[in-house]
Scaffold this active site. Structure first.
Site, PDB file in Angstrom:
ATOM      1  N   HIS A  96     -37.597 -14.081  24.016  1.00  0.00           N
ATOM      2  CA  HIS A  96     -38.932 -14.585  23.714  1.00  0.00           C
ATOM      3  C   HIS A  96     -39.069 -14.873  22.224  1.00  0.00           C
ATOM      4  O   HIS A  96     -39.785 -14.179  21.503  1.00  0.00           O
ATOM      5  CB  HIS A  96     -39.991 -13.585  24.183  1.00  0.00           C
ATOM      6  CG  HIS A  96     -40.181 -13.594  25.664  1.00  0.00           C
ATOM      7  ND1 HIS A  96     -40.575 -12.485  26.376  1.00  0.00           N
ATOM      8  CD2 HIS A  96     -40.021 -14.581  26.579  1.00  0.00           C
ATOM      9  CE1 HIS A  96     -40.657 -12.801  27.660  1.00  0.00           C
ATOM     10  NE2 HIS A  96     -40.320 -14.059  27.801  1.00  0.00           N
ATOM     11  N   CYS A 157     -29.498  -7.744  29.547  1.00  0.00           N
ATOM     12  CA  CYS A 157     -29.334  -6.537  28.738  1.00  0.00           C
ATOM     13  C   CYS A 157     -28.942  -5.362  29.635  1.00  0.00           C
ATOM     14  O   CYS A 157     -29.548  -5.153  30.692  1.00  0.00           O
ATOM     15  CB  CYS A 157     -30.641  -6.230  28.019  1.00  0.00           C
ATOM     16  SG  CYS A 157     -30.618  -4.668  27.111  1.00  0.00           S
ATOM     17  N   GLU A 187     -38.818  -9.897  33.311  1.00  0.00           N
ATOM     18  CA  GLU A 187     -38.044  -8.685  33.566  1.00  0.00           C
ATOM     19  C   GLU A 187     -38.588  -7.925  34.770  1.00  0.00           C
ATOM     20  O   GLU A 187     -37.816  -7.441  35.612  1.00  0.00           O
ATOM     21  CB  GLU A 187     -38.038  -7.777  32.334  1.00  0.00           C
ATOM     22  CG  GLU A 187     -37.191  -6.529  32.540  1.00  0.00           C
ATOM     23  CD  GLU A 187     -37.300  -5.539  31.397  1.00  0.00           C
ATOM     24  OE1 GLU A 187     -37.234  -4.329  31.674  1.00  0.00           O
ATOM     25  OE2 GLU A 187     -37.460  -5.968  30.229  1.00  0.00           O
ATOM     26  N   CYS A 288     -35.910   1.752  26.898  1.00  0.00           N
ATOM     27  CA  CYS A 288     -34.852   1.181  26.062  1.00  0.00           C
ATOM     28  C   CYS A 288     -34.832   1.862  24.692  1.00  0.00           C
ATOM     29  O   CYS A 288     -35.873   2.032  24.055  1.00  0.00           O
ATOM     30  CB  CYS A 288     -35.109  -0.318  25.925  1.00  0.00           C
ATOM     31  SG  CYS A 288     -34.230  -1.118  24.595  1.00  0.00           S
ATOM     32  N   SER A 317     -43.899 -12.222  23.989  1.00  0.00           N
ATOM     33  CA  SER A 317     -42.971 -11.097  23.856  1.00  0.00           C
ATOM     34  C   SER A 317     -43.711  -9.784  24.075  1.00  0.00           C
ATOM     35  O   SER A 317     -44.593  -9.416  23.295  1.00  0.00           O
ATOM     36  CB  SER A 317     -42.325 -11.104  22.466  1.00  0.00           C
ATOM     37  OG  SER A 317     -41.665  -9.881  22.208  1.00  0.00           O
ATOM     38  N   SER A 318     -43.338  -9.076  25.125  1.00  0.00           N
ATOM     39  CA  SER A 318     -44.013  -7.815  25.456  1.00  0.00           C
ATOM     40  C   SER A 318     -43.824  -6.775  24.364  1.00  0.00           C
ATOM     41  O   SER A 318     -44.778  -6.111  23.945  1.00  0.00           O
ATOM     42  CB  SER A 318     -43.489  -7.284  26.788  1.00  0.00           C
ATOM     43  OG  SER A 318     -44.049  -6.027  27.092  1.00  0.00           O
ATOM     44  N   ASN A 319     -42.589  -6.614  23.877  1.00  0.00           N
ATOM     45  CA  ASN A 319     -42.351  -5.556  22.888  1.00  0.00           C
ATOM     46  C   ASN A 319     -43.083  -5.848  21.582  1.00  0.00           C
ATOM     47  O   ASN A 319     -43.544  -4.931  20.910  1.00  0.00           O
ATOM     48  CB  ASN A 319     -40.846  -5.347  22.671  1.00  0.00           C
ATOM     49  CG  ASN A 319     -40.196  -6.438  21.857  1.00  0.00           C
ATOM     50  OD1 ASN A 319     -40.173  -6.392  20.635  1.00  0.00           O
ATOM     51  ND2 ASN A 319     -39.645  -7.441  22.525  1.00  0.00           N
ATOM     52  N   SER A 379     -36.770  -9.756  19.534  1.00  0.00           N
ATOM     53  CA  SER A 379     -36.223 -11.100  19.709  1.00  0.00           C
ATOM     54  C   SER A 379     -36.375 -11.962  18.457  1.00  0.00           C
ATOM     55  O   SER A 379     -36.147 -13.167  18.511  1.00  0.00           O
ATOM     56  CB  SER A 379     -36.919 -11.796  20.891  1.00  0.00           C
ATOM     57  OG  SER A 379     -36.680 -11.112  22.096  1.00  0.00           O
TER      58      SER A 379
END
Length: 398
Positions: A96, A157, A187, A288, A317-319, A379
Site C-alpha cells: 500500500h 509475507c 489480507e 507481526c 494502509s492499515s498499519n 510500506s
C-alpha cells in the site's frame, strides 16, 4: 475445500515460485536508487534526530519498509528481470504505497482490474506471469491462476502465511475463527478464504457485541444484520460461537488484538468454566513483529515534546492508519500524508484526518522553533521520508 492439500500441490508445481530467482545482486542498485536514503541513514546514526536551523526532526526508532515488504518488492523486481518480455500481472497493489506501485507500472507490470471489489481475470492467459502481493491472495484466486497455467510468483509475507496456518488449524479442529481485521482489506479477504467458519470483527466494540451474544445478551436478527458481510456462508451464531479461535490481520493495532483475545477468553471461561475452557477457546499469537515494533516506536515518539507529527503512508494502509490513531490518542497535532507532494510550498499540507476526506490545512508549520515527529508505515520507502523531510527543511529555511 482442503486448502492445505491445495497449497501442497501448488508449492510443488514448476509454475510456482515463492523464493525469488537468485537475482538479488542484479536488482540491488535499482532498489537502492528508488527506495533507500543516505539522509535517513545519517539521521538514524545521530540518534534519530535532525537539527536544521529552527527545525528539529525526530524520527521514530522503527519505521518504513519491513522485511516482508522489502522481500515482496525485491521479488517483483527480480520477476521483471527474469521475465524481460513476458506479460506480468499483479493481483493487487504489491504494497500500500503509491510510489512503489507506480514504479511497477513503469516496469510494465499490469494490475488486474477490479470493479466493485470484483477482480476481472479474463485478461490473464495461459503462460502469463502473475505476482501475488505481500498481503497474499485468496485461495480461489490462486486456484484460478494455477488452473489457467500461469506462472505464479508468490510474495506473500510469511507473517501473513502464519495467520493462514492458524485459521486452518481452527478449521481442522472445528473451531470458528474470530478474525480481528477489516472486512474488505485484501489480507483479511485472503485469510478468511483459508478459514472454515469465520467471523470478522473490526474493533473491540464489535468484539464486545459478539461476546455479549455468546452470553445470551443480544438479538439474533440484529446480530446477523450487523455481521452479514463479515462472516462465512450460512453462519449460525447460535451454533458457530461455541468453539472459538482468535486470529488477526497482521497490521491491526497490537494492543487491541490482545484485548480482543482476552475478551473472548474471559467470555468462554465465564460460559463454560475453567475445566472446559480449552475445548471452547484457542489463542495463537499472529501479531507481526514489524507491526509491533513500529507501534512501540510510535508510542515512544509521542512521549517526546513535539509540536506536530507527520505520518507517511498510503491512505489505504492499515498499519499506517493505526500509527495515526496512536498520535490522536495522545492529542498531538498529526497529519497523515501519502506522498511528499501533499506538502505545499506555501506552508500548506493536504492530509487525511482519520476517517475523513482529504483536507488542506494552511500554515501547518508554526513560526519559530518547531519540533516535528515523523514516522511511516511498513510500506513506505526511506526515499519518500527523505523527500518529506526536505520539504520541511525548505519551508523552515526562508
Amino acid at each position: 475445500m482442503d486448502t492445505q492439500a491445495f497449497k501442497r500441490s501448488l508449492h510443488h508445481s514448476e509454475r510456482y515460485n515463492r523464493r525469488g530467482f537468485g537475482r538479488a545482486n542484479e536488482v540491488a542498485s535499482n532498489l537502492e536508487k528508488a527506495y533507500q536514503s543516505s539522509l535517513i541513514g545519517s539521521i538514524r546514526d545521530n540518534g534519530y534526530v535532525l537539527q536544521h536551523g529552527r527545525l528539529q526532526v525526530k524520527l521514530a526508532e522503527a519505521f518504513g519498509f519491513c522485511w516482508g515488504v522489502e522481500r515482496a518488492v525485491a521479488m517483483a523486481y527480480e520477476t521483471r528481470r527474469h521475465y524481460p518480455s513476458e506479460r506480468i500481472w499483479i493481483t493487487n497493489e504489491i504494497i500500500h504505497n503509491p510510489s512503489v506501485n507506480e514504479h511497477l507500472r513503469e516496469m510494465d507490470v499490469l494490475f488486474i482490474h477490479a470493479e466493485g471489489g470484483v477482480k476481472d481475470f479474463s485478461c490473464v492467459n495461459d503462460g502469463d506471469v502473475v505476482i501475488l502481493p505481500a498481503f497474499g491472495a485468496t485461495v480461489q484466486e490462486m486456484e484460478l491462476l494455477h488452473e489457467r497455467g500461469c506462472h505464479i510468483i508468490d510474495t506473500t509475507c510469511p507473517w501473513v502465511s502464519k495467520v493462514w496456518h492458524t485459521v486452518e488449524k481452527h478449521k481442522k479442529q472445528e473451531f470458528t475463527s474470530i478474525i480481528h481485521g477489516k472486512v474488505k482489506h485484501e489480507e483479511t479477504l485472503a485469510t478468511s478464504s483459508f478459514a472454515g467458519t469465520y467471523l470478522v470483527v473490526l474493533d473491540l466494540d464489535e468484539a464486545q457485541l459478539v461476546a455479549d451474544y455468546i452470553l445470551g445478551q443480544g438479538d439474533r436478527a440484529a446480530f446477523m444484520k450487523r455481521f452479514a458481510k463479515a462472516c462465512s456462508a450460512n453462519f449460525d451464531p447460535d451454533q458457530d460461537l461455541q468453539r472459538l479461535g482468535v486470529a488477526n490481520q497482521t497490521t491491526m493495532l497490537k494492543s487491541e488484538t490482545e484485548e480482543i483475545g482476552r475478551l473472548f477468553e474471559r467470555t468462554m471461561l465465564r460460559k463454560y468454566g475453567p475445566i472446559e475452557l480449552n475445548k471452547h477457546f484457542l489463542s495463537f499469537n499472529t501479531i507481526c513483529d514489524a507491526t509491533e515494533e513500529r507501534q512501540q516506536a510510535m508510542f515512544s515518539l509521542v512521549d517526546e515534546p513535539l509540536d506536530l507529527l507527520v505520518v507517511i503512508g498510503g491512505f489505504n494502509s492499515s498499519n499506517t492508519t493505526h500509527l495515526q490513531e496512536i498520535a490522536i490518542s495522545r492529542g498531538i497535532r498529526s497529519f497523515h500524508i501519502d506522498t511528499p507532494e501533499r506538502i505545499g510550498d506555501n506552508n500548506s499540507i493536504q492530509h487525511k484526518p482519520l476517517g475523513e476526506d482529504l483536507f488542506i490545512e494552511s500554515n501547518f508549520l508554526p513560526a519559530g522553533s518547531v519540533s516535528v515527529g515523523i514516522t511511516s508505515g511498513a510500506s513506505t520507502p526511506d526515499r519518500v521520508v527523505e523527500h518529506v523531510i526536505q520539504k520541511l527543511i525548505d519551508l523552515t529555511s526562508g
